[in-house]
Write an enzyme that holds these catalytic residues in place. Structure first.
Site, PDB file in Angstrom:
ATOM      1  N   GLU A 112       0.884  -1.016   0.099  1.00 43.95           N
ATOM      2  CA  GLU A 112      -0.046  -0.115  -0.252  1.00 43.95           C
ATOM      3  C   GLU A 112       0.831   1.235  -0.016  1.00 43.95           C
ATOM      4  O   GLU A 112       0.823   1.985   0.943  1.00 43.95           O
ATOM      5  CB  GLU A 112      -0.905   0.163   1.305  1.00 43.95           C
ATOM      6  CG  GLU A 112      -2.083  -1.062   1.130  1.00 43.95           C
ATOM      7  CD  GLU A 112      -3.231  -1.025   2.356  1.00 43.95           C
ATOM      8  OE1 GLU A 112      -3.100   0.057   3.016  1.00 43.95           O
ATOM      9  OE2 GLU A 112      -4.115  -1.775   2.336  1.00 43.95           O
TER      10      GLU A 112
ATOM     11  N   GLU B 195      -5.096  -8.837   1.355  1.00 42.56           N
ATOM     12  CA  GLU B 195      -5.616  -8.540   2.618  1.00 42.56           C
ATOM     13  C   GLU B 195      -7.181  -8.148   2.547  1.00 42.56           C
ATOM     14  O   GLU B 195      -7.722  -7.508   1.419  1.00 42.56           O
ATOM     15  CB  GLU B 195      -5.134  -7.045   3.126  1.00 42.56           C
ATOM     16  CG  GLU B 195      -3.631  -7.202   3.682  1.00 42.56           C
ATOM     17  CD  GLU B 195      -3.361  -5.734   4.380  1.00 42.56           C
ATOM     18  OE1 GLU B 195      -4.224  -4.729   4.851  1.00 42.56           O
ATOM     19  OE2 GLU B 195      -2.363  -5.489   4.393  1.00 42.56           O
TER      20      GLU B 195
HETATM   21  C1  FCB Z   1      -4.211  -2.076   5.579  1.00 42.24           C
HETATM   22  C2  FCB Z   1      -2.959  -2.472   6.098  1.00 42.24           C
HETATM   23  C3  FCB Z   1      -2.581  -3.268   7.310  1.00 42.24           C
HETATM   24  C4  FCB Z   1      -3.712  -3.129   8.230  1.00 42.24           C
HETATM   25  C5  FCB Z   1      -5.100  -3.117   7.475  1.00 42.24           C
HETATM   26  C6  FCB Z   1      -6.391  -2.916   8.447  1.00 42.24           C
HETATM   27  O1  FCB Z   1      -4.196  -0.753   5.111  1.00 42.24           O
HETATM   28  O2  FCB Z   1      -1.939  -2.672   4.992  1.00 42.24           O
HETATM   29  O3  FCB Z   1      -1.548  -2.994   7.745  1.00 42.24           O
HETATM   30  O4  FCB Z   1      -3.622  -1.862   8.797  1.00 42.24           O
HETATM   31  O5  FCB Z   1      -5.036  -1.991   6.642  1.00 42.24           O
END
Ligand code: FCB
Length: 465
Positions: free
Chosen positions: A166, A372
């Site tokens: 990110e 994620e």
């Molecule tokens: C993302 C991050 C991760 C975590 C989630 C909830 O943006 O990559 O580290 O904080 O959100």
């Protein structure tokens, strides 16, 4: 017989990040990172929480791998703390730091769990920030040296090398809105940071492949935004376009197409002239990707307002905190519509379907993984159990969304639950819990939430029936 939604070779994984779980911030030669400095600065993190101890994973990693084995996952996405490898972000490698990740990867492999390594999940060595941080071009070159060290040391232990997690958060939350480390509020620097992250990605993948061969499996993880116009009006559509240019195109363009989109340059002309982009850079930023990692949590809705009228550009770890800083000062985000998670993020699984199918259509043949996805809810530990029906619902709905996207032809090959266990949730500290596994921070005891049992079933059978 249940009917698996996913084929046996689909990758079910869990994800974490170094600063969020490791603790042991002064052990074995680790230098300070920008998150150490930031979290120790009063007022920056809720309740004054820091990552000093976190989940104490640095000492409990064997137990944590056992949990993953028990869950039955096929892959683990973790990140390396750069300051464990190079305390000051440059110079020779710290063998003890390398050993930690070697042992971890070896143990994962013994258990049949593929190591999916992220080189950078936000814990920049403080010494590099002192020399300018990501807005300084040199940081990209330091990163490439670090990448070469990791490739040489960890080599074929690693299944997939992910350059960055990110970069949107690093650039905009770190240098524009300042809600993440290093907490700077310098719009032009944020855009320079974005470019240098793109450059680091390219240089890093070049360095890894120079060491390990051209067919080394390489990726990047982006939090691609799903921003919808609040109405069908041209103004609102243009507001959404502007946010998508700043949020998505700024990384997809250079990394996948070797260019910065003209509208992005125009929209930000008041902030910067982009003179930090040097001849040849865009050939470096565009490297073959074996797989694109996508992080997805929720959607947002944007509309165009008159200058000075925005009222909903609140800060935070969401979509909305960064835009006024980098030229989008006439975009307003609607309040998210319930149901919301504990982060205040809306729950819209259709966003994931749209994102995966849209990305697949735009880049035919590019393998995709959801690196994620998950949700925070206020969990209660009762009698050694955590009943978390809302998180289970969120998981079911988003797994269904991945299945739908696959049925529509999107080549999604893996899904990583965020997160293996509760951890340090950046500016929210320990007050937001995303884990499949509950962490009792007073004892460091790990307790499976109901969602962990559900995920175990999914990982073992490919089905939620
Ligand atoms: C993302 C991050 C991760 C975590 C989630 C909830 O943006 O990559 O580290 O904080 O959100």
């Amino acid at each position: 017989m249940s009917n698996p939604l996913f084929p046996p070779d689909f990758t079910w994984g869990t994800a974490t990040a170094s600063y969020q779980i490791e603790g042991a911030v002064r052990d074995d030669g680790r230098g300070p990172s920008i998150w150490d400095t930031f979290s120790h600065t009063p007022g920056k993190v809720l309740n004054g929480d820091t990552g000093d101890v976190a989940d104490d994973h640095y000492h409990r990693w064997q137990e944590d791998v056992d949990i993953m084995s028990e869950l039955g996952v096929g892959a683990y996405r973790f990140s390396v703390a750069w300051p464990r490898i190079q305390a000051e972000g440059k110079g020779p490698a710290n063998q003890k730091g390398l050993d930690f990740y070697k042992h971890l990867a070896d143990r994962l492999l013994e258990r049949g769990i593929k190591p999916v390594l992220t080189l950078y999940h936000w814990d920049l060595p403080q010494a590099l920030e002192d020399q300018g941080g990501w807005p300084a071009r040199d940081t990209a070159f330091r990163y490439a040296e670090y990448a070469a060290i990791l490739a040489k040391a960890l080599g074929d232990r690693i299944d997939t090398w992910t350059s960055l997690n990110e970069p949107w958060c690093t650039a905009y939350l770190g240098y524009a809105s300042g809600v993440h480390a290093p907490g700077r509020t310098e719009p032009a620097a944020a855009l320079a940071a974005a470019h240098h992250l793109n450059l680091a990605h390219g240089l890093g993948l070049q360095a890894i492949r120079a060491e390990l061969g051209e067919d080394t499996r390489c990726s990047v993880t982006l939090n691609l935004h799903v921003v919808r116009p609040a109405t069908d009006s041209d103004e609102d559509k243009d507001a959404a376009r502007q946010i998508l240019a700043l949020g998505n195109e700024i990384f997809l363009g250079p990394m996948l197409e070797g260019r910065y989109a003209a509208d992005l340059l125009e929209d930000t002309a008041k902030v910067t002239d982009w003179s930090f982009v040097q001849p040849g850079d865009l050939d470096i930023t565009r490297q073959p990707l074996s797989v694109l990692g996508i992080n997805y949590y929720s959607t947002s809705y944007a509309r165009r307002v008159q200058p000075g009228q925005t009222s909903h550009n609140t800060g935070g770890h969401g979509d909305t905190g960064f835009s006024p800083w980098v030229g989008a000062d006439t975009v307003e985000f609607l309040d998210p519509k319930p149901p919301l998670t504990h982060m205040g993020w809306n729950i819209e699984p259709q966003g994931l379907v749209d994102l995966l199918t849209g990305t697949a259509k735009r880049y035919p043949g590019l393998e995709l993984m959801v690196t994620e996805n998950g949700s925070a809810f206020p969990d209660v530990l009762e009698d050694d159990a955590v009943h978390d029906p809302k998180r289970q619902d969120y998981l079911r709905q988003h797994i269904q969304a991945v299945a739908e996207a696959r049925a529509a032809g999107a080549p999604v090959t893996g899904y990583f639950a965020w997160s293996l266990m509760d951890n340090f949730e950046w500016a929210w500290g320990y007050a937001r819990r995303f884990g499949l596994v509950y962490v009792d921070y007073t004892t460091q005891r790990r307790v499976w939430k109901d969602t962990a049992f559900l995920y175990q079933k999914l990982a073992r059978t490919g089905s939620l029936d």
